[in-house]
Design an enzyme around this catalytic site. Sequence first.
Site, PDB file in Angstrom:
ATOM      1  CD  GLU A 128      -9.021  -1.472   9.356  1.00 14.51           C
ATOM      2  OE1 GLU A 128      -8.332  -2.126  10.153  1.00 14.51           O
ATOM      3  OE2 GLU A 128      -9.080  -1.724   8.134  1.00 14.51           O
ATOM      4  CB  CYS A 146      -7.502  -4.621   5.575  1.00 11.06           C
ATOM      5  SG  CYS A 146      -6.368  -5.895   6.140  1.00 11.06           S
ATOM      6  CD  GLU A 199      -1.772  -6.845   8.131  1.00  6.90           C
ATOM      7  OE1 GLU A 199      -2.537  -7.565   7.471  1.00  6.90           O
ATOM      8  OE2 GLU A 199      -1.705  -6.864   9.372  1.00  6.90           O
TER       9      GLU A 199
HETATM   10  O1  AHR Z   1      -6.879  -4.667  12.850  1.00  6.62           O
HETATM   11  C1  AHR Z   1      -7.584  -5.463  11.961  1.00  6.62           C
HETATM   12  C2  AHR Z   1      -6.785  -5.801  10.724  1.00  6.62           C
HETATM   13  O2  AHR Z   1      -5.678  -6.561  11.061  1.00  6.62           O
HETATM   14  C3  AHR Z   1      -6.191  -4.645   9.987  1.00  6.62           C
HETATM   15  O3  AHR Z   1      -7.079  -4.067   9.124  1.00  6.62           O
HETATM   16  C4  AHR Z   1      -5.063  -5.253   9.233  1.00  6.62           C
HETATM   17  O4  AHR Z   1      -4.031  -4.358   8.979  1.00  6.62           O
HETATM   18  C5  AHR Z   1      -4.672  -6.425  10.073  1.00  6.62           C
HETATM   19  O5  AHR Z   1      -4.630  -7.585   9.336  1.00  6.62           O
END
Ligand code: AHR
Length: 658
Positions: free
Chosen positions: A44, A240, A374
Amino acid sequence: MRLITLAAIAAAASLTATAATELTLQTNKPGANVAPTMYGIFFEDINYGADGGLYAEKIKNRSFEFPQNLMGWYTFGGVELRDDGPFERNPHYVRLSTAGHREKHTGLENEGFFGVSVEKGEKYDFSVWARTPEGGDATLRIQIIDPSMRENKQALCEQKIKVSGKEWKKYTVQLTPDRTIMKGKLRIFLAKPDQTPVDLEHVSLFPVDTWKGRPGGLRKDLAQKLYDLHPGVFRFPGGCIVEGTDTATRYQWKNTVGPVENRPLNENRWHYTFDYRFFPDYFQTYGLGFYEYFQLSEDIGAEPLPILNVGLICQYQNDEDQQIPMSEIDKYVQDALDLIEFANGDTSTTWGAVRAEMGHPEPFNLKYIGIGNEQWDPIYPEHLEPFLKPIRTKYPDIKIVGSSGPNSEGKEFDYLWPEMTRLKADLVDEHFYRPEEWFLSQGRRYDNYDRKGPKVFAGEYACHGKGKKWNHFNAALMEAAFMTGLERNADIVEMATYAPLFAHVDGWQWQPDMIWYDNLNSYPTASYYVQQLYATNPGTRVLPLLGADKQPLTGADGQNGLFASAVLDEPTGEYIVKIANTGDDAQEITINFAGMKKKEGINSATVTTLHSDDLDAENSLDNPARVIPQQEQIALENAQNWTTELPARTFKVYRFKK
Ligand code: AHR
């Protein structure tokens, strides 16, 4: 990994007088296949993971598209911001005109991501789109400078570029600094104060020595660390950021393909998510976009697993009445279908042609797609359902990954798992960022999962040590122990990805993370090594490995904190046993190799150990190898059992050869 070669005879391995823990490895009863995707990575753009991290661009706000258009730039003399540039989706650029006196300069400097860092003698590709709007020729001076002026001259290197004519053209030049600097700047200025104006757009500086030598590519040391992990699956682009804070800032993969100059900027939610780690200059240029993610998956031998927005913006940040209405869901579904076409479609298809145009006519062989990150509550299955039929109808071989929400258990989790089963998701993504005790209590987590339902994707997890302990050895040990349960349940667990992957030491928002770096150096954490030990020793079939009580070692009461699993590696015929001793005492263990023929026995073991006497020990830029696996070779004499000592707080991987 350090290699210590020891020759030892089995008989000499009797180390203490206390009774050994007996383990029986049933060598002739291979069970479930271990999916090749089992141990993977989660990427990410958090902690400056993409811009300022893996994506090797050194110029921040290269297209002048940040909301404060000159953020990251210092201007001097006659600099004007304009917005009718050559790239439709990035229209801003700057015009440099005379500063009004022959002694004065016009130009600008870029501060880079926590500095523009360069190394002595390395080559850097500078490029810029430019023109002289009034025609004629003008000369630019391009320098990398040391703003601290520790040396007499500021410039570490300099080149000139002659810009000619009213048409926008790309100009390139190579710079070779005579010094290494961590926090330098790029400076561009008019060579002569009285020359004709020059327009500049998309100012870029990349090392020549990128991963696989690709111009405009990835940071080599970071990509190499991913390759060295041997990941089976590569999940991207989050997290996220897939969801977005609002509809406008959700991740839209179509904005991330095609020429980089025309990929529109997006906000990065991690610039403001935590106000104690606030980074107002954190945006996504999408220079690292979906084409690059697929290409990297291919490079590192991992199955690509894109996660797409399900038509829901972040549920933490938005109430239900702010959500995207079902009447708009079709365009989200179409994005998913188009993505599969982009990855797999032949070159006569619309999106297959885009892929080919970018340099990859062959398909990327996408097999998995995740819809939603999520999410929770009935709004999620409601939004997910419209994706299922169109994807299954058009692409019946693609496996669809649904979500069980942000928590490892509890109300949302208990609601979503049956929903995912009802919707026949192929896999369900589970997330758990939990403390030590949680990991110690989860040795049997998957033993009783419904074998007829979806498979498990442990899509984000890490041990978050109590007392603000992050990437310390003990967290890695907890993860290693927990992962024995993933392996033992390989019939239901198909993939698992530690998260997050990357963090810049100057720009992190979230920790622990697997790989840390500054602008020039990087180091793997103890958790990295746990992932690597699993991913380089995955085996192909689960083998039963039971204690004297006929139970697997799962850290249960009476098992002295031991966790263990075993696999057969069919190509080599080796038995691989992983054992984590999470207890405070060294323990003697005897492994009985059951099911071998009379004359058969084990002749050697390669033993890899991850241990630190200090549970709080962490690797760092200054001491990157404080916690690192050690390897030894042990000679055995056709043994059908073997006794060895497992030190306290230790993870070991044994590869036994017959
Ligand atoms: O890994 C960090 C965050 O943790 C991610 O973006 C999310 O999916 C989770 O809450």
